[in-house]
Design an enzyme around this catalytic site. Structure first.
Site, PDB file in Angstrom:
ATOM      1  N   GLN A 261     -18.236  -2.260   1.489  1.00  0.00           N
ATOM      2  CA  GLN A 261     -19.281  -1.642   2.310  1.00  0.00           C
ATOM      3  C   GLN A 261     -20.114  -2.687   3.043  1.00  0.00           C
ATOM      4  O   GLN A 261     -20.834  -2.348   3.975  1.00  0.00           O
ATOM      5  CB  GLN A 261     -20.183  -0.754   1.455  1.00  0.00           C
ATOM      6  CG  GLN A 261     -19.478   0.499   0.979  1.00  0.00           C
ATOM      7  CD  GLN A 261     -20.404   1.371   0.187  1.00  0.00           C
ATOM      8  OE1 GLN A 261     -20.556   1.185  -1.015  1.00  0.00           O
ATOM      9  NE2 GLN A 261     -21.044   2.308   0.867  1.00  0.00           N
TER      10      GLN A 261
ATOM     11  N   GLY B  90     -25.446   2.881  -5.715  1.00  0.00           N
ATOM     12  CA  GLY B  90     -24.258   2.050  -5.860  1.00  0.00           C
ATOM     13  C   GLY B  90     -23.853   1.475  -4.517  1.00  0.00           C
ATOM     14  O   GLY B  90     -24.204   2.023  -3.467  1.00  0.00           O
TER      15      GLY B  90
ATOM     16  N   HIS C 180     -17.049   6.773  -7.686  1.00  0.00           N
ATOM     17  CA  HIS C 180     -17.231   6.653  -6.234  1.00  0.00           C
ATOM     18  C   HIS C 180     -17.043   5.200  -5.788  1.00  0.00           C
ATOM     19  O   HIS C 180     -16.317   4.927  -4.823  1.00  0.00           O
ATOM     20  CB  HIS C 180     -18.634   7.164  -5.869  1.00  0.00           C
ATOM     21  CG  HIS C 180     -18.973   7.055  -4.422  1.00  0.00           C
ATOM     22  ND1 HIS C 180     -18.965   8.150  -3.583  1.00  0.00           N
ATOM     23  CD2 HIS C 180     -19.344   6.000  -3.653  1.00  0.00           C
ATOM     24  CE1 HIS C 180     -19.321   7.762  -2.371  1.00  0.00           C
ATOM     25  NE2 HIS C 180     -19.557   6.456  -2.386  1.00  0.00           N
ATOM     26  N   GLU C 181     -17.698   4.268  -6.482  1.00  0.00           N
ATOM     27  CA  GLU C 181     -17.629   2.858  -6.059  1.00  0.00           C
ATOM     28  C   GLU C 181     -16.241   2.266  -6.309  1.00  0.00           C
ATOM     29  O   GLU C 181     -15.752   1.474  -5.502  1.00  0.00           O
ATOM     30  CB  GLU C 181     -18.712   2.035  -6.757  1.00  0.00           C
ATOM     31  CG  GLU C 181     -20.138   2.497  -6.490  1.00  0.00           C
ATOM     32  CD  GLU C 181     -20.501   2.665  -5.022  1.00  0.00           C
ATOM     33  OE1 GLU C 181     -19.917   1.977  -4.149  1.00  0.00           O
ATOM     34  OE2 GLU C 181     -21.391   3.491  -4.727  1.00  0.00           O
TER      35      GLU C 181
ATOM     36  N   HIS D 200     -14.118   3.213  -3.501  1.00  0.00           N
ATOM     37  CA  HIS D 200     -14.321   2.309  -2.359  1.00  0.00           C
ATOM     38  C   HIS D 200     -13.427   1.079  -2.482  1.00  0.00           C
ATOM     39  O   HIS D 200     -12.794   0.660  -1.506  1.00  0.00           O
ATOM     40  CB  HIS D 200     -15.783   1.835  -2.283  1.00  0.00           C
ATOM     41  CG  HIS D 200     -16.666   2.686  -1.452  1.00  0.00           C
ATOM     42  ND1 HIS D 200     -16.470   2.896  -0.109  1.00  0.00           N
ATOM     43  CD2 HIS D 200     -17.792   3.373  -1.781  1.00  0.00           C
ATOM     44  CE1 HIS D 200     -17.426   3.683   0.356  1.00  0.00           C
ATOM     45  NE2 HIS D 200     -18.238   3.985  -0.637  1.00  0.00           N
TER      46      HIS D 200
ATOM     47  N   CYS E 195     -22.780   8.907   0.764  1.00  0.00           N
ATOM     48  CA  CYS E 195     -22.306   7.527   0.839  1.00  0.00           C
ATOM     49  C   CYS E 195     -23.130   6.770   1.871  1.00  0.00           C
ATOM     50  O   CYS E 195     -23.371   7.285   2.974  1.00  0.00           O
ATOM     51  CB  CYS E 195     -20.828   7.526   1.239  1.00  0.00           C
ATOM     52  SG  CYS E 195     -20.101   5.880   1.335  1.00  0.00           S
ATOM     53  N   LEU E 196     -23.541   5.563   1.519  1.00  0.00           N
ATOM     54  CA  LEU E 196     -24.312   4.742   2.448  1.00  0.00           C
ATOM     55  C   LEU E 196     -23.515   4.418   3.714  1.00  0.00           C
ATOM     56  O   LEU E 196     -24.106   4.145   4.753  1.00  0.00           O
ATOM     57  CB  LEU E 196     -24.762   3.444   1.761  1.00  0.00           C
ATOM     58  CG  LEU E 196     -25.705   3.613   0.575  1.00  0.00           C
ATOM     59  CD1 LEU E 196     -25.964   2.263  -0.099  1.00  0.00           C
ATOM     60  CD2 LEU E 196     -27.008   4.275   1.006  1.00  0.00           C
TER      61      LEU E 196
END
Length: 176
Positions: free
Chosen positions: A51, A46, A131-132, A135, A89-90
């Site tokens: 991000q 994701g 999660h997304e 964000h 997380c990226l």
């Protein structure tokens, strides 16, 4: 399609709430393609727009055999079941911790053409949706950790090479 740079912990855009998308045009479809390519290149499941530095209410996903974009997402739990599992997380490289999330959710929004979409997710897809969307609300998964676990994660982050480099970039940007 373009792989875009992923913003790293410490960048203020990651703590910013994203704004609603009302224009569904070719530029948005290009953004979706770029975000999917960026997510793939980074090995993620994701990726939220903030991000990559954009405060737009959109995320992309690829998990549980489903792939796409969700624009202006809202979600709700389907039942009271929860899952506790590893989450990373990226935007926070090398950090992973156990996070409690709802096991079954339904997310609603639009696709890149503005058509209404509903996604029912469980397991990894449910985790990804939550999660997304966090964000897009300016919330990093670190806030979901138990206090002691968060403290340990923050110690690792502060000692990470990428965090040191991020601090230097912010200082340089502030001087400009």
């Amino acid at each position: 399609m373009t792989v875009r740079p992923i913003r790293i912990f410490g960048d203020p855009v990651l703590n910013s709430e994203a704004t609603r998308i009302d224009t569904f045009d070719e530029a948005l479809r290009t953004l979706v393609s770029d975000m999917l390519e960026t997510m793939d290149a980074a090995g993620g499941v994701g990726l939220a727009a903030n991000q990559i530095g954009l405060t737009k209410r959109i995320f992309v996903y690829d998990c549980n055999g489903m792939r796409g974009a969700l624009i202006n997402p809202v979600w709700e739990p389907i039942d009271d079941y929860v899952q506790i599992g590893p989450e990373g997380c990226l935007s926070i490289p090398g950090i992973q911790a156990e996070v409690e999330r709802h096991e079954n959710v339904i997310a609603r929004g639009q696709d890149e053409f503005g058509r209404p979409v509903a996604i029912r997710g469980n397991g990894l897809l449910a985790r990804c949706i939550q999660h997304e969307t966090d964000h897009l609300d300016g919330v990093l998964f670190l806030r979901r950790l138990e206090p002691e676990v968060r403290k340990e994660a923050m110690a690792v982050i502060r000692g990470a090479d990428w965090h040191q480099a991020q601090g230097e970039l912010v200082e340089e940007r502030d001087r400009a």
